[in-house]
Write an enzyme that holds these catalytic residues in place. Sequence first.
Site, PDB file in Angstrom:
ATOM      1  N   SER A 187       0.847  -1.195   0.000  1.00 42.85           N
ATOM      2  CA  SER A 187       0.000   0.000   0.000  1.00 42.85           C
ATOM      3  C   SER A 187       0.880   1.241   0.000  1.00 42.85           C
ATOM      4  O   SER A 187       2.036   1.189   0.441  1.00 42.85           O
ATOM      5  CB  SER A 187      -0.896   0.016   1.244  1.00 42.85           C
ATOM      6  OG  SER A 187      -1.624   1.227   1.344  1.00 42.85           O
TER       7      SER A 187
ATOM      8  N   TYR B  59      -1.983  -0.184  10.938  1.00 41.78           N
ATOM      9  CA  TYR B  59      -2.118  -0.599   9.537  1.00 41.78           C
ATOM     10  C   TYR B  59      -0.875  -0.223   8.738  1.00 41.78           C
ATOM     11  O   TYR B  59      -0.305  -1.051   8.021  1.00 41.78           O
ATOM     12  CB  TYR B  59      -3.363   0.041   8.917  1.00 41.78           C
ATOM     13  CG  TYR B  59      -3.522  -0.254   7.443  1.00 41.78           C
ATOM     14  CD1 TYR B  59      -3.837  -1.537   7.005  1.00 41.78           C
ATOM     15  CD2 TYR B  59      -3.349   0.753   6.491  1.00 41.78           C
ATOM     16  CE1 TYR B  59      -3.982  -1.812   5.649  1.00 41.78           C
ATOM     17  CE2 TYR B  59      -3.498   0.482   5.141  1.00 41.78           C
ATOM     18  CZ  TYR B  59      -3.816  -0.798   4.729  1.00 41.78           C
ATOM     19  OH  TYR B  59      -3.940  -1.071   3.378  1.00 41.78           O
TER      20      TYR B  59
END
Length: 245
Positions: free
Chosen positions: A140, A153
């Site tokens: 990501s 995260y």
Amino acid sequence: MSTIKDKVVVIMGASSGIGEATTRKLAEEGVKLVIAAHREDRLKTLVESLPNAKISYAVADVTNKDEVQAVVNLAVEKYARVDVLFNNAGVMPTAPLSEKRFDEWRQMLDINIMGVLNGIAAVLPIMKKQQAGQIVTTDSVAGHVVFQQGAVYCGTKFAVRAIMEGLRQEERENNIRSTLISPGTVDTELHTTIKDPENREWVENLQRTIGLQSSDVADAVAYAISTPETVAVSEIIIRPTKQVD
């Protein structure tokens, strides 16, 4: 550019979003597919929608190393090799650290990090024996930029970057390539893993208004695995044009 037709590709986290789009993209290119996820109904529907594809599916939880190994073993049993593993499963239950959501932290660590390691561990002996192979992992932009309420995260995504770079260094002499796909906002179901209603709504709106399509990321995956064995596409960062970070 080499062809990807008839390559044997295993996709973990294939039942929706980027995994589903990549399955469809590679099926169109004539790839031999073994796909897995924890939702059998989604997998079955996906396979049935591709009647001309060379495709099999298995139900697997990426946090269970034995189930991940069984998926890889299925590919070997059917095709005697694995050319590509695509680690794609992930969750994003973002929230402030002060809320102490221990269960969500553990879930992210288990799926986003251990799920990747379980995939690597399952396929690496096979690829070393073949002296060829490629491991692709969805990371990501959050593995490059930290944002508020996303500390854990982002931490998992930074960890995956380190793991994949370590894999590259350790296995390059075995002709094993590692590729990190780092998307920005993508219009997928990822927002549904966020428990906080206000945060979930904000992320969903961002995905719907400026997000990439899953097919955009699938195209990047297809490109990475279509390159010759002498070319290692180590990382692709792909953002919506209007994304800030």
